[in-house]
Scaffold this active site. Sequence first.
Site, short mmCIF file in Angstrom:
data_model
loop_
_atom_site.label_atom_id
_atom_site.label_comp_id
_atom_site.label_asym_id
_atom_site.label_seq_id
_atom_site.Cartn_x
_atom_site.Cartn_y
_atom_site.Cartn_z
N SER A 181 4.71 11.13 4.48
CA SER A 181 5.48 11.36 3.25
C SER A 181 6.41 12.56 3.31
O SER A 181 7.38 12.62 2.56
CB SER A 181 4.53 11.51 2.06
OG SER A 181 3.58 12.52 2.31
N HIS A 209 4.48 4.74 1.13
CA HIS A 209 5.94 4.84 1.23
C HIS A 209 6.55 3.69 2.04
O HIS A 209 7.75 3.69 2.29
CB HIS A 209 6.35 6.17 1.85
CG HIS A 209 6.00 7.34 0.98
ND1 HIS A 209 6.83 7.79 -0.04
CD2 HIS A 209 4.90 8.12 0.96
CE1 HIS A 209 6.24 8.81 -0.63
NE2 HIS A 209 5.08 9.04 -0.06
N LYS A 238 5.80 3.77 -6.40
CA LYS A 238 6.95 4.21 -5.61
C LYS A 238 7.96 3.06 -5.59
O LYS A 238 8.58 2.80 -6.61
CB LYS A 238 6.48 4.70 -4.24
CG LYS A 238 5.46 5.87 -4.40
CD LYS A 238 5.09 6.50 -3.10
CE LYS A 238 3.83 7.37 -3.20
NZ LYS A 238 3.91 8.51 -4.10
C1 LIG Z 1 1.19 8.80 1.66
C2 LIG Z 1 0.76 8.88 0.24
N1 LIG Z 1 -0.43 8.36 -0.10
C3 LIG Z 1 -0.87 8.40 -1.36
C4 LIG Z 1 -0.13 8.97 -2.36
C5 LIG Z 1 -0.66 9.01 -3.75
O1 LIG Z 1 -0.11 7.98 -4.50
P1 LIG Z 1 0.04 8.12 -6.08
O2 LIG Z 1 1.26 8.94 -6.33
O3 LIG Z 1 0.12 6.72 -6.56
O4 LIG Z 1 -1.20 8.82 -6.56
C6 LIG Z 1 1.11 9.51 -2.07
C7 LIG Z 1 1.91 10.13 -3.14
O5 LIG Z 1 2.84 10.81 -3.01
C8 LIG Z 1 1.56 9.49 -0.72
O6 LIG Z 1 2.73 10.04 -0.39
#
Ligand SMILES: Cc1ncc(COP(=O)(O)O)c(C=O)c1O
Length: 388
Positions: A181, A209, A238
């Site tokens: 991310s 992502h 997202k």
């Molecule tokens: C790679 C990754 N996994 C999980 C999440 C968490 O997702 P959520 O925003 O739906 O809690 C994010 C959030 O930015 C993320 O970038």
Amino acid sequence: MSYDFTRWAQGELDLLASQHLTRTLEPLQSAQGPTVRVGGQSLINFSSNDYLGLAASPLLIHAAQQALDAHGLGSGASRLVAGDSALHHALEASVARFLGSEAALLFNSGYAANVGLVSALWGKTDILFSDAHNHASLIDGCRLSRARTLVYPHNDVAALEALLSAHPQGRRAVLTDAVFSMNGDTARLHELSALCERHGAALVVDEAHATGVFGPTGAGLCEAQGVSADLRMGTLGKSLGGFGAYVACDAAVRSLLIHRARSLVFSTALPAAWCAAGVTAIARVQQDTALRERLWSNIKIFTTGLRELGFEAVAHSPIFSVVLGAPERAMAASAFLRERGVWAKPIRPPTVPPGTSRLRMTLRADHSPAHLQQALTALADWQKAERR
Ligand SMILES: Cc1ncc(COP(=O)(O)O)c(C=O)c1O
């Protein structure tokens, strides 16, 4: 003498401020879009994860509105008590079809999904192998599971193989983000999957992502690389424009998660309206391939523009990082761009390691060529100002 809690908190905040790590919340005065209104200014949005521009889609809003009318606002309880609805099951069926899995299970967010699934499925006697760049939610899931966690160097398949060979005992799992991310690069899923197969370890892939961005139908990086994983987690918040998350798995694992995932058992269910939006979003992503094509066309244009400016840019995903080092440098660059109408928030520790503060710029399918050009011009001006 009584304990002065406020004074302690202020001391902590002062310390953060001295390190240029103060964070503030900035309310948006508009819906998500290629441009947003923030602080009375209209800015081109390079800061959200709404890659396909679905967060303000009338189609999704209409679906949610209809569900609101039918099911009301709140879900009222955990799904195991009174919070379940036909729309939750409809969304799970649609996720399973989308990802070609036997089953799927919803969670309230990607964070809740990762924390819940890792701690539910692995424990004290197990070993988890986790990429060094994994998202905080996977890291926290490992911590909560109390499994022995071995962090392997980022995307280093050889190092992972050595670790797997050195620790052959017990139930083991490899955990990786599909798209990392903060840097926007992608996991070598093919090699990871082969490695897991050889060593009898489970593979868990966080497609947060990657969903909507990769693969012929937008199902994610596993689809794009033709890889099957034991568990695939994805978010609805997202590319899918809404809120919530899912895990795609087989039916037995789904049932076990319903018994053991504490973030599911002990939390009020996702409201039905978000499930309705999720069903519509998945249908849209599958059918409207032009959305993904526009996003990738923007990714390529922006990569070329960044390279012409001398940045080391690779068209891995919609996430671009301009690493600047010190937090104050990232903040100054963000403020410079903002004066030129470009909104790219600075990312600082603890979100990224110390010394790697950066501008993280995310692209959207609905950025116009003029939006991209304005950002590139602002970055070129910033480079000139830095050289002075
Ligand atoms: C790679 C990754 N996994 C999980 C999440 C968490 O997702 P959520 O925003 O739906 O809690 C994010 C959030 O930015 C993320 O970038």
